[in-house]
Design a protein around this motif. Structure first.
Motif, mmCIF file in Angstrom:
data_model
loop_
_atom_site.group_PDB
_atom_site.id
_atom_site.type_symbol
_atom_site.label_atom_id
_atom_site.label_comp_id
_atom_site.label_asym_id
_atom_site.label_seq_id
_atom_site.Cartn_x
_atom_site.Cartn_y
_atom_site.Cartn_z
ATOM 1 N N TYR A 106 10.396 8.725 8.828
ATOM 2 C CA TYR A 106 8.963 8.476 8.702
ATOM 3 C C TYR A 106 8.696 6.976 8.825
ATOM 4 N N ALA A 107 7.576 6.618 9.405
ATOM 5 C CA ALA A 107 7.226 5.210 9.565
ATOM 6 C C ALA A 107 6.875 4.591 8.211
ATOM 7 N N ASP A 108 7.475 3.451 7.890
ATOM 8 C CA ASP A 108 7.075 2.692 6.710
ATOM 9 C C ASP A 108 5.653 2.174 6.943
ATOM 10 N N TYR A 109 4.909 1.979 5.854
ATOM 11 C CA TYR A 109 3.536 1.529 6.060
ATOM 12 C C TYR A 109 3.013 0.727 4.883
ATOM 13 N N ASN A 110 1.972 -0.050 5.155
ATOM 14 C CA ASN A 110 1.240 -0.787 4.122
ATOM 15 C C ASN A 110 -0.043 -0.037 3.796
ATOM 16 N N THR A 111 -0.474 -0.162 2.563
ATOM 17 C CA THR A 111 -1.742 0.438 2.158
ATOM 18 C C THR A 111 -2.450 -0.500 1.194
ATOM 19 N N TRP A 112 -3.764 -0.440 1.166
ATOM 20 C CA TRP A 112 -4.528 -1.308 0.289
ATOM 21 C C TRP A 112 -5.824 -0.615 -0.095
ATOM 22 N N ASN A 113 -6.372 -1.036 -1.224
ATOM 23 C CA ASN A 113 -7.676 -0.535 -1.647
ATOM 24 C C ASN A 113 -8.360 -1.593 -2.500
ATOM 25 N N VAL A 114 -9.674 -1.568 -2.499
ATOM 26 C CA VAL A 114 -10.468 -2.466 -3.323
ATOM 27 C C VAL A 114 -11.731 -1.725 -3.728
ATOM 28 N N GLY A 115 -12.182 -1.962 -4.942
ATOM 29 C CA GLY A 115 -13.354 -1.219 -5.387
ATOM 30 C C GLY A 115 -14.031 -1.854 -6.581
ATOM 31 N N ILE A 116 -15.174 -1.292 -6.924
ATOM 32 C CA ILE A 116 -15.952 -1.723 -8.076
ATOM 33 C C ILE A 116 -16.194 -0.512 -8.959
ATOM 34 N N GLY A 117 -16.157 -0.726 -10.268
ATOM 35 C CA GLY A 117 -16.349 0.385 -11.191
ATOM 36 C C GLY A 117 -17.366 0.048 -12.260
ATOM 37 N N PHE A 118 -18.013 1.087 -12.758
ATOM 38 C CA PHE A 118 -18.989 0.948 -13.832
ATOM 39 C C PHE A 118 -18.609 1.909 -14.945
ATOM 40 N N THR A 119 -18.617 1.431 -16.171
ATOM 41 C CA THR A 119 -18.234 2.249 -17.313
ATOM 42 C C THR A 119 -19.399 2.387 -18.283
ATOM 43 N N TYR A 120 -19.481 3.546 -18.898
ATOM 44 C CA TYR A 120 -20.456 3.779 -19.960
ATOM 45 C C TYR A 120 -19.877 4.791 -20.930
ATOM 46 N N THR A 151 -16.649 6.769 -16.261
ATOM 47 C CA THR A 151 -16.390 5.707 -15.287
ATOM 48 C C THR A 151 -16.800 6.193 -13.903
ATOM 49 N N LEU A 152 -17.558 5.382 -13.197
ATOM 50 C CA LEU A 152 -17.882 5.632 -11.797
ATOM 51 C C LEU A 152 -17.167 4.565 -10.977
ATOM 52 N N ASP A 153 -16.220 4.992 -10.146
ATOM 53 C CA ASP A 153 -15.417 4.069 -9.349
ATOM 54 C C ASP A 153 -15.741 4.282 -7.877
ATOM 55 N N LEU A 154 -16.118 3.202 -7.191
ATOM 56 C CA LEU A 154 -16.445 3.234 -5.764
ATOM 57 C C LEU A 154 -15.418 2.365 -5.042
ATOM 58 N N ARG A 155 -14.672 2.937 -4.080
ATOM 59 C CA ARG A 155 -13.477 2.259 -3.568
ATOM 60 C C ARG A 155 -13.322 2.470 -2.067
ATOM 61 N N TYR A 156 -12.776 1.446 -1.426
ATOM 62 C CA TYR A 156 -12.392 1.511 -0.014
ATOM 63 C C TYR A 156 -10.872 1.524 0.060
ATOM 64 N N SER A 157 -10.313 2.427 0.867
ATOM 65 C CA SER A 157 -8.861 2.563 1.006
ATOM 66 C C SER A 157 -8.490 2.633 2.477
ATOM 67 N N ASP A 158 -7.296 2.092 2.814
ATOM 68 C CA ASP A 158 -6.864 2.113 4.208
ATOM 69 C C ASP A 158 -5.349 1.928 4.270
ATOM 70 N N THR A 159 -4.761 2.177 5.456
ATOM 71 C CA THR A 159 -3.346 1.934 5.724
ATOM 72 C C THR A 159 -3.209 1.369 7.141
ATOM 73 N N ASP A 160 -1.991 0.918 7.458
ATOM 74 C CA ASP A 160 -1.747 0.474 8.834
ATOM 75 C C ASP A 160 -0.957 1.509 9.629
ATOM 76 N N LEU A 161 -0.898 2.753 9.149
ATOM 77 C CA LEU A 161 -0.242 3.824 9.900
ATOM 78 C C LEU A 161 -1.066 4.187 11.132
ATOM 79 N N SER A 162 -0.402 4.322 12.261
ATOM 80 C CA SER A 162 -1.098 4.813 13.446
ATOM 81 C C SER A 162 -1.429 6.289 13.247
ATOM 82 N N LYS A 163 -2.353 6.808 14.045
ATOM 83 C CA LYS A 163 -2.719 8.218 13.926
ATOM 84 C C LYS A 163 -1.552 9.137 14.297
#
Length: 337
Positions: A256-270, A274-286
């Motif tokens: 299997y191809a090794d890969y990098n992954t990353w995510n960043v997001g903002i969260g609100f707590t009460y 918790t409401l977490d809104l996040r963007y996620s991605d990898t460098d794996l080709s399709k």
């Protein structure tokens, strides 16, 4: 005579006060300290529009629900033992019913450093073998032990000829550490290792760095709403699979191809929510994504044909995704008293 009487009275008062000052005073008894109860239970659940695991969707980019239950034992304020179970709804090529996780470990704390060390088991019950790759590319028709594949495996195939075992359950050992810089900033690192990732025969190793900023509690006034921003950058490495996933070019297994992954997001707590809104991605080709996931809806002939991807299949299961997750988390000691 009257003056003598007044003088005697005054002397008696002064003398009495002096004696009173010398007398021992009985101290008031302090209230007993509350008994230390080492046991606690954490539990909660979540609803999300997409279940992403290390940058790869586990739910075919569809909504997923999750729940967990975690008994804890606090040896002291700096050491916690725990076991837990959780479940998530998924959508895999082998039609597994769900992901069920069983885990346990220890959480020691040393000053600003908080560690988490344990074992995590991922179980995927109810799966069915799909062996489309063998029908199209691999004439061996044997499992990893060299035994002929069952009729069930040979009878099931998806149109794109992708492959997935009936049981993809596996175990990882892990270690995590968080360092609290101050009330606002925390940084950390994680390490997970499996000798048989997704029961593929390939070892898997995942490492990442994390960061989190927690806004001051006064940012939303006295509303009780909190806010944080967090992110993670990780890398997943793999070994070589067994022959079940072999192709004509690599009949003994594929890497299997090794890969990098990353995510960043903002969260609100009460309170407990918790409401977490996040963007996620990898460098794996399709194409590599299709090989790794065995996606049942991968398109055919849209990626370069390679030794590991003979059909040129493409999958979007590893690409950019936006995640909205609403969760609640409680502990018996804090929320149920």
């Amino acid at each position: 005579m009257k003056k003598v009487t007044l003088l005697a009275t005054a002397l008696a008062m002064v003398t009495g006060s002096a004696f009173a000052a010398d007398m021992p005073v009985k101290a008031l008894k302090a209230p007993p300290a509350p008994a230390f109860d080492p046991w606690d239970i954490a539990f909660g659940g979540a609803l999300m529009n997409d279940y992403i695991f290390r940058g790869v969707t586990q739910s075919n980019h569809k909504p997923s629900v999750a729940a967990y239950f975690e008994p804890r034992y606090n040896v002291n304020k700096d050491l916690q033992l725990y076991i837990g179970a959780s479940g998530e709804s998924i959508s895999f090529t082998n039609r597994a019913a769900a992901e069920i996780d069983i885990y346990g470990g220890i959480r020691p704390t040393f000053g600003a450093f908080a560690f988490d060390i344990g074992v995590w088991g991922y179980l995927y019950p109810g799966g069915t073998c799909y062996y489309g790759a063998a029908n199209a590319f691999n004439g061996g028709l044997t499992d990893s032990a060299g035994r002929p594949l069952s009729a069930e495996c040979l009878a099931n195939a998806v149109p794109n000829a992708n492959t997935l075992k009936k049981d993809v359950s596996f175990v990882e050992v892990y270690g995590k550490v968080n360092y609290t810089i101050n009330d606002s900033f925390t940084v950390g690192a994680t390490e997970f290792y499996s000798p048989n990732f997704l029961n593929s025969g390939a070892w898997g190793n995942y490492a990442s760095i994390t960061g989190k900023y927690t806004a001051p509690s006064t940012i939303f006034g006295s509303s009780g709403v909190g806010m944080y921003v967090s992110g993670e950058f990780g890398r997943q490495w793999f070994g070589t699979t067994d022959s079940f996933y072999g192709t004509a070019v690599f009949p003994n297994g594929i890497h299997y191809a090794d890969y990098n992954t990353w995510n960043v997001g903002i969260g609100f707590t009460y309170k407990v929510f918790t409401l977490d809104l996040r963007y996620s991605d990898t460098d794996l080709s399709k194409g590599n994504c299709s090989v790794f996931t065995g996606a049942f809806n991968a398109s055919v002939g849209t990626s370069p044909i390679t030794g590991t991807n003979p059909g040129g299949n493409s999958s979007n299961w590893c690409g950019a995704a936006g995640i909205a997750k609403l969760s609640f988390d409680l502990t018996a000691m804090t929320n149920l008293k």
